[in-house]
Design a protein around this motif. Structure first.
Motif, mmCIF file in Angstrom:
data_model
loop_
_atom_site.group_PDB
_atom_site.id
_atom_site.type_symbol
_atom_site.label_atom_id
_atom_site.label_comp_id
_atom_site.label_asym_id
_atom_site.label_seq_id
_atom_site.Cartn_x
_atom_site.Cartn_y
_atom_site.Cartn_z
ATOM 1 N N UNK A 68 71.500 64.815 32.872
ATOM 2 C CA UNK A 68 71.802 63.587 32.862
ATOM 3 C C UNK A 68 70.692 62.666 33.419
ATOM 4 N N UNK A 69 70.214 63.057 34.724
ATOM 5 C CA UNK A 69 68.861 62.501 35.099
ATOM 6 C C UNK A 69 67.610 62.367 34.375
ATOM 7 N N UNK A 70 67.574 63.786 33.631
ATOM 8 C CA UNK A 70 66.338 63.856 32.678
ATOM 9 C C UNK A 70 66.708 62.726 31.720
ATOM 10 N N UNK A 71 67.721 62.678 30.979
ATOM 11 C CA UNK A 71 67.844 61.813 29.898
ATOM 12 C C UNK A 71 67.583 60.176 30.384
ATOM 13 N N UNK A 72 68.327 59.959 31.599
ATOM 14 C CA UNK A 72 68.192 58.528 31.940
ATOM 15 C C UNK A 72 66.509 58.390 32.378
ATOM 16 N N UNK A 73 65.937 59.371 33.023
ATOM 17 C CA UNK A 73 64.555 59.153 33.376
ATOM 18 C C UNK A 73 63.478 58.781 32.138
ATOM 19 N N UNK A 74 63.748 59.751 31.065
ATOM 20 C CA UNK A 74 63.180 59.522 29.736
ATOM 21 C C UNK A 74 63.197 58.222 29.136
ATOM 22 N N UNK A 75 64.507 57.657 29.170
ATOM 23 C CA UNK A 75 64.871 56.484 28.615
ATOM 24 C C UNK A 75 64.386 55.176 29.389
ATOM 25 N N UNK A 76 64.755 55.478 30.571
ATOM 26 C CA UNK A 76 64.532 54.287 31.476
ATOM 27 C C UNK A 76 62.806 54.153 31.916
ATOM 28 N N UNK A 77 62.229 55.064 32.254
ATOM 29 C CA UNK A 77 60.696 55.376 32.326
ATOM 30 C C UNK A 77 59.951 54.935 31.294
ATOM 31 N N UNK A 81 57.220 52.201 31.258
ATOM 32 C CA UNK A 81 55.829 52.441 30.978
ATOM 33 C C UNK A 81 55.394 51.720 29.726
ATOM 34 N N UNK A 82 56.171 51.569 28.746
ATOM 35 C CA UNK A 82 55.903 50.669 27.582
ATOM 36 C C UNK A 82 55.849 49.275 28.019
ATOM 37 N N UNK A 83 56.524 48.761 28.629
ATOM 38 C CA UNK A 83 56.451 47.321 29.208
ATOM 39 C C UNK A 83 55.345 47.090 29.829
ATOM 40 N N UNK A 84 55.145 48.076 30.753
ATOM 41 C CA UNK A 84 53.873 47.781 31.829
ATOM 42 C C UNK A 84 52.646 48.136 31.138
ATOM 43 N N UNK A 85 52.532 49.197 30.237
ATOM 44 C CA UNK A 85 51.358 49.092 29.418
ATOM 45 C C UNK A 85 51.648 49.077 27.796
ATOM 46 N N UNK A 86 51.602 47.749 27.236
ATOM 47 C CA UNK A 86 52.162 47.521 26.066
ATOM 48 C C UNK A 86 50.982 48.298 24.864
ATOM 49 N N UNK A 87 49.831 48.460 25.429
ATOM 50 C CA UNK A 87 48.961 49.345 24.414
ATOM 51 C C UNK A 87 49.367 50.658 24.399
ATOM 52 N N UNK A 88 50.297 51.283 25.092
ATOM 53 C CA UNK A 88 50.791 52.647 24.896
ATOM 54 C C UNK A 88 51.946 52.913 23.928
ATOM 55 N N UNK A 89 51.832 53.348 22.822
ATOM 56 C CA UNK A 89 52.843 53.253 21.941
ATOM 57 C C UNK A 89 54.072 53.934 22.515
ATOM 58 N N UNK A 90 55.490 53.244 22.132
ATOM 59 C CA UNK A 90 56.538 53.583 23.016
ATOM 60 C C UNK A 90 56.711 55.119 22.899
ATOM 61 N N UNK A 91 56.672 55.923 21.509
ATOM 62 C CA UNK A 91 56.934 57.270 21.560
ATOM 63 C C UNK A 91 55.849 57.915 22.497
ATOM 64 N N UNK A 92 54.614 57.454 22.765
ATOM 65 C CA UNK A 92 53.932 58.272 23.982
ATOM 66 C C UNK A 92 54.461 57.975 25.236
ATOM 67 N N UNK A 93 54.826 56.691 25.354
ATOM 68 C CA UNK A 93 55.474 56.474 26.611
ATOM 69 C C UNK A 93 56.496 57.273 27.084
#
Length: 526
Positions: A68-77, A81-93
């Motif tokens: 559960x925590x891993x799934x929430x971490x992957x989605x939330x973070x 990360x993508x919001x903080x660094x828009x130049x990083x593609x969402x898949x890479x984030x």
């Protein structure tokens, strides 16, 4: 003297940095080769050595943290990360979030050397690490696939996950059972060779990984399930004591070496990464290198916040379930929640995972923001290690964990039962020798000497083996080995019947291995 112990990974990173600064040569890492060489043996060993009973006892808490925590971490973070660094593609984030989700109990153990972590908490962290290593790396696999193809379907990913996870787990179990059965058949027919036994144990994780990857399943999960199965596969197919002791030494060396190489490689590459910091930060749209530090701190803060919230919610659910059963579970100290959150240190698996990011996309163009992802992951590892080094001992000092049932009574009961089994076996051997060779008094004296040791152990008169017979007394040594063999058989029977915990079984097995090796070697020297 420092008020805390410096974690070994930090020392290894510094050593790697010194190596990187002292030479112009750089190690070029092939992601696929790096993944194959480092992860299968480390995950296999984690699965093999983790206390199974403690894992099952806190299974609900471990699963909540590891899945559960891993799934929430992957989605939330990933979105953060993508919001903080828009130049990083969402898949890479999402890929970066996936690699920073697994925790490392080895690093936690090093950090808590001065203030030992409570056993139950450490068991939960070990179980979480074992499962979230696999779940995080499986999420990384899907994120990288999305980055390479440019498409992602939740429904197809869910179906693919069932195959990847299910087939990987089954393959690990099957490979281990087949190999151990074949090894037992060969040993029974031609005898046991210590070197070949150790080699086979080293090859099992790689074989499981390769077979799983060949059928497009998860080699990571195959290695984990192979390690877990190894514990149960060996219950009925015991290796020689000398083989087990040497094999444990070899695996200890491999674990330390692989973890050390991973962190030294990180340190070796840090000078080059820092030298290109301006180019790396340019990917984010900024020019000042200090922005990289801001991103790292935000990611660490986000991970800590998510983990604290999830641990708090998980403990609340555990308390509610206990209240319904009438257990009377009390709300734990807030420091316990904080310590469990801070103990989520990132380590070797995170670094190994991020270094496996592809070098190029399917069209041959460079993988987007790869250096940035490696830099951020490395920064998260270092900051989480330093943070835990400073904060964890403070939180753990004087922390009272919820009461646990005492294990000493169980251990004493097991020792008494295996000692009684040894006495019965010695008596049978004593009568058999007397009937075959005569001279009953000689065998009675030698057997009685050994049986008295076991009776003293049972009565609690002597817990040490200071009265063990001299190596020159061949007959006494023979009876001693008969007793050890009977103890081992009784212990194995109790373990198969799940009447004792695996941690106690491992402790007593080590003691029996030392006794058997001692008397066997003494006999061989005469």
């Amino acid at each position: 003297m420092l008020p805390f112990s410096v974690p070994t990974p930090l020392v290894q990173i510094v050593l790697g940095g010194v190596i990187g600064l002292s030479t112009s040569h750089r190690v070029d890492l092939d992601p696929e080769l790096f993944l194959f060489l480092f992860l299968p043996p480390l995950l296999f060993l984690d699965g093999w050595r983790i206390p199974k009973d403690e894992l099952f006892k806190d299974a609900s808490t471990v699963v909540e943290l590891a899945l559960g925590l891993v799934l929430i971490t992957v989605i939330g973070m990933g979105f953060l990360i993508h919001w903080m660094i828009p130049s990083m593609p969402l898949a890479v984030a999402f890929a970066l979030a996936a690699v920073v989700s697994p925790t490392d109990p080895i690093a936690v153990s090093a950090i808590a050397a001065r203030v030992p972590i409570p056993k139950r908490m450490m068991h939960i962290l070990e179980g979480e690490s074992l499962l979230n290593d696999a779940s995080g790396l499986v999420c990384l696999r899907f994120a990288v696939a999305a980055a390479l193809t440019g498409t992602f379907s939740a429904s197809s990913a869910a179906l693919n996950f069932l195959w990847v996870a299910g087939a990987g787990l089954v393959i690990g179990v099957v490979v281990t059972l087949v190999v151990t059965r074949a090894k037992a058949w060969v040993t029974k027919r031609w005898g046991e060779d210590t070197g070949s036994q150790i080699l086979v144990s080293l090859l099992i994780p790689f074989g499981s990984y390769l077979l799983a990857e060949h059928v497009h399943a998860s080699g990571i999960l195959a290695a984990v399930s192979a390690g877990v199965t190894m514990t149960y596969a060996e219950i009925s197919r015991q290796a020689l004591a000398a083989t087990r002791m040497r094999r444990n030494s070899v695996w200890d060396m491999i674990q330390f070496t692989l973890n050390g190489i991973i962190f030294v490689l990180l340190g070796e590459q840090l000078p080059g990464i820092l030298a290109g910091a301006r180019e790396t930060v340019a990917v984010t749209g900024h020019t000042q290198a200090w922005w990289l530090a801001v991103y790292i701190l935000v990611i660490v803060a986000g991970l800590a916040t998510l983990r604290f919230a999830w641990v708090w919610a998980s403990l609340k659910l555990t308390i509610l379930r206990g209240a319904r059963r009438g257990d009377g579970t009390k709300t734990p100290d807030w420091r316990l929640i904080a310590a469990t959150s801070v103990a989520g240190v990132r380590g070797a698996i995170t670094l190994a995972g991020v270094l496996t990011l592809p070098l190029a996309l399917n069209d041959g163009s460079p993988f987007p923001a790869r250096d940035l992802a490696i830099f951020l992951a490395a920064g998260v590892i270092i900051v989480s290690l330093v943070l835990a080094t400073l904060v964890l001992p403070i939180l753990l000092k004087g922390l009272a964990m919820p009461a646990e049932p005492a294990r000493q009574a169980e251990e004493d009961s097991v020792r008494i039962e295996v000692a009684e089994a040894a006495i019965r076996a010695i008596e049978r051997h004593q009568h058999a020798l007397a009937e075959t060779h005569g001279a009953a008094d000689v065998y009675s004296d030698a057997g009685g000497q050994i049986m008295n040791l076991y009776r003293e152990r049972i009565e609690g008169l002597s817990e040490r083996q200071s009265g063990a017979p001299r190596a020159s007394d061949n007959l006494a040594r023979e009876f001693r080995l008969v007793g050890v063999k009977a103890e081992r058989a009784a212990l194995s029977q109790m373990l198969r019947g799940r009447r004792i915990s695996s941690s106690i079984a491992q402790k007593l097995t080590r003691e029996l291995d030392l006794s058997e090796a001692r008397f066997s070697n003494a006999g061989a020297s005469h």
